[in-house]
Design a protein around this motif. Structure first.
Motif, mmCIF file in Angstrom:
data_model
loop_
_atom_site.group_PDB
_atom_site.id
_atom_site.type_symbol
_atom_site.label_atom_id
_atom_site.label_comp_id
_atom_site.label_asym_id
_atom_site.label_seq_id
_atom_site.Cartn_x
_atom_site.Cartn_y
_atom_site.Cartn_z
ATOM 1 N N SER A 239 2.266 -2.084 57.069
ATOM 2 C CA SER A 239 2.341 -3.442 56.521
ATOM 3 C C SER A 239 1.621 -3.573 55.186
ATOM 4 N N ASP A 240 0.486 -2.898 55.028
ATOM 5 C CA ASP A 240 -0.265 -3.020 53.776
ATOM 6 C C ASP A 240 0.514 -2.416 52.611
ATOM 7 N N GLU A 241 1.040 -1.192 52.810
ATOM 8 C CA GLU A 241 1.770 -0.518 51.741
ATOM 9 C C GLU A 241 3.053 -1.260 51.367
ATOM 10 N N ILE A 242 3.799 -1.700 52.398
ATOM 11 C CA ILE A 242 5.050 -2.411 52.141
ATOM 12 C C ILE A 242 4.769 -3.732 51.439
ATOM 13 N N GLY A 243 3.765 -4.456 51.936
ATOM 14 C CA GLY A 243 3.444 -5.753 51.347
ATOM 15 C C GLY A 243 3.067 -5.662 49.883
ATOM 16 N N LYS A 244 2.315 -4.627 49.522
ATOM 17 C CA LYS A 244 1.921 -4.477 48.120
ATOM 18 C C LYS A 244 3.113 -4.157 47.225
ATOM 19 N N GLN A 245 4.031 -3.314 47.731
ATOM 20 C CA GLN A 245 5.205 -3.024 46.911
ATOM 21 C C GLN A 245 6.090 -4.254 46.778
ATOM 22 N N LEU A 246 6.188 -5.031 47.863
ATOM 23 C CA LEU A 246 6.965 -6.268 47.793
ATOM 24 C C LEU A 246 6.333 -7.260 46.826
ATOM 25 N N SER A 247 5.016 -7.259 46.761
ATOM 26 C CA SER A 247 4.324 -8.129 45.812
ATOM 27 C C SER A 247 4.745 -7.806 44.382
ATOM 28 N N ALA A 248 4.799 -6.505 44.085
ATOM 29 C CA ALA A 248 5.217 -6.089 42.740
ATOM 30 C C ALA A 248 6.672 -6.467 42.483
ATOM 31 N N ARG A 249 7.528 -6.297 43.508
ATOM 32 C CA ARG A 249 8.942 -6.660 43.361
ATOM 33 C C ARG A 249 9.097 -8.159 43.168
ATOM 34 N N SER A 250 8.308 -8.911 43.919
ATOM 35 C CA SER A 250 8.388 -10.362 43.837
ATOM 36 C C SER A 250 8.009 -10.840 42.435
ATOM 37 N N ALA A 251 6.942 -10.242 41.874
ATOM 38 C CA ALA A 251 6.517 -10.611 40.518
ATOM 39 C C ALA A 251 7.594 -10.251 39.499
ATOM 40 N N ALA A 252 8.219 -9.064 39.686
ATOM 41 C CA ALA A 252 9.272 -8.623 38.755
ATOM 42 C C ALA A 252 10.492 -9.532 38.823
ATOM 43 N N ALA A 253 10.696 -10.182 39.990
ATOM 44 C CA ALA A 253 11.846 -11.079 40.156
ATOM 45 C C ALA A 253 11.542 -12.492 39.676
ATOM 46 N N GLY A 254 10.351 -12.699 39.131
ATOM 47 C CA GLY A 254 9.982 -14.018 38.636
ATOM 48 C C GLY A 254 9.459 -14.942 39.712
ATOM 49 N N LEU A 255 9.112 -14.398 40.880
ATOM 50 C CA LEU A 255 8.581 -15.194 41.982
ATOM 51 C C LEU A 255 7.068 -15.050 42.048
ATOM 52 N N ARG A 256 6.457 -15.794 42.950
ATOM 53 C CA ARG A 256 5.021 -15.621 43.155
ATOM 54 C C ARG A 256 4.764 -14.173 43.573
ATOM 55 N N PRO A 257 3.708 -13.517 43.079
ATOM 56 C CA PRO A 257 3.457 -12.099 43.369
ATOM 57 C C PRO A 257 2.871 -11.880 44.763
ATOM 58 N N ILE A 258 3.622 -12.323 45.783
ATOM 59 C CA ILE A 258 3.173 -12.189 47.171
ATOM 60 C C ILE A 258 4.273 -11.500 47.980
ATOM 61 N N GLY A 259 3.897 -10.508 48.749
ATOM 62 C CA GLY A 259 4.833 -9.831 49.644
ATOM 63 C C GLY A 259 4.500 -10.168 51.082
ATOM 64 N N ALA A 260 5.522 -10.406 51.891
ATOM 65 C CA ALA A 260 5.324 -10.751 53.304
ATOM 66 C C ALA A 260 5.944 -9.687 54.189
ATOM 67 N N VAL A 261 5.181 -9.192 55.139
ATOM 68 C CA VAL A 261 5.668 -8.223 56.125
ATOM 69 C C VAL A 261 5.549 -8.870 57.494
#
Length: 329
Positions: A239-261
């Protein structure tokens, strides 16, 4: 009930204090004493509790069994570890440290105290600082950040067995051929888990749009919190690793830089929030739903019926295509 629990806890604590040993048990010390009397030359200490350590101990046992060599196997816990003076067995020639290297200079002190060879296996980056150029000649560490300790131990004992052959002159194998392929699958699984090897699905993760939430503490409404998330049932340890990568993806997509697992936990959903942006506080969201944590890492539990209700309320705000991005990782 609370009073009874507290009395039990205090009694257990008193027993442990009187014994003064904890995981450094009487049984382990007795086994070491017997091994000394019987002049056992090989000792294998394995990381406890660790699946990789337990498998490594199995390989050590199979290796010595093939060669009819006595070997004492003992769990080694960092809670109350065995001490160097406990392990100074007369006649000891070799000690294996399986899936750990021990406290700082532990291997060096053990080698000097028992005049034995010490061979350690580990895969963690944190142990690299323990490997220096001034180790005794009889201390050897096998540390590979790209290989699990159990895989390294399997390869080591397998190759040693081939080099030494079996007592009757025939080349022996550590495992039966029909078992070997299955074991390699198990080792691959452990290696992926130990080294945290994983990849996200190629398709986009689903978006979570928390239009509004209200803090129970300060009643502040924070609208339009968006982030990306995935379901990770069966892979919650990532969950930690996936969430951090999703955070980066979310920021790149113009969304809040938060990933949820999100994954199931005792018939409820656990939502883990991660952020790689120091200016973003995920705990604000988690606290609003009864959870908590730090700014970069937080979580909360939500009942399945509440989650389904939340989905139905927000379904009208999303397109059907977006709903189908509910990915199972």
């Amino acid at each position: 009930m609370m009073r009874k629990w507290w009395r039990t806890k205090c009694a257990l604590g008193q027993i442990l204090r009187l014994r003064g040993r904890g995981f450094r048990s009487d049984a382990a010390l007795k086994a070491i004493s017997i091994a000394g009397e019987e002049r056992v030359k090989n000792l294998a200490l394995y990381n406890y509790p660790s699946l990789s350590g337990s498998l490594s101990a199995l390989f050590a046992h199979l290796f010595h069994s093939h060669l009819n060599l006595p070997c004492l196997l003992l769990p080694f816990s960092s809670v109350e570890p065995l001490r160097v003076e406990d392990l100074c067995i007369e006649g000891l020639e070799r000690v294996y440290l399986l899936d750990f290297l021990g406290p700082k200079r532990f291997a060096d002190a053990l080698s000097r105290g028992s005049s034995c060879e010490v061979i350690g296996f580990d895969h963690r980056k944190s142990v690299l600082g323990q490997i220096t150029s001034d180790h005794p000649d009889k201390v050897t560490f096998y540390v590979d950040l790209e290989k699990s300790s159990s895989t390294a131990a399997y390869e080591y004992f397998s190759s040693k067995l081939v080099d030494l052959n079996s007592p009757d002159g025939n080349v022996a194998s550590l495992l039966n051929p029909e078992v070997e392929d299955r074991m390699k699958m198990v080792l691959k699984y452990i290696e992926d888990m130990d080294l945290r090897r994983w990849s996200l699905p190629d398709i986009n993760a689903f978006r979570i749009g928390l239009r509004e939430w209200r803090s129970k503490l300060n009643c502040i409404t924070n609208p339009y919190i968006y982030k990306q998330g995935v379901r990770a049932d069966g892979n919650s340890y990532l969950s930690d690793e996936i969430g951090k990568q999703l955070s980066a993806r979310s920021a790149a997509a113009g969304l809040r830089p938060i990933g949820a697992v999100i994954y199931m936990q005792r018939n409820n959903l656990k939502m883990c929030l991660r952020s790689t942006d120091s200016a973003t506080d995920t705990s604000e969201i988690a606290k609003a739903y009864g959870g908590g944590g730090s700014a970069s890492s937080s979580s909360f539990i939500i009942r399945m019926d509440e989650y389904n209700q939340w989905l139905s309320v927000n379904a009208s705000r999303w397109s059907k295509g977006m709903m189908h991005h509910f990915v199972k990782y």
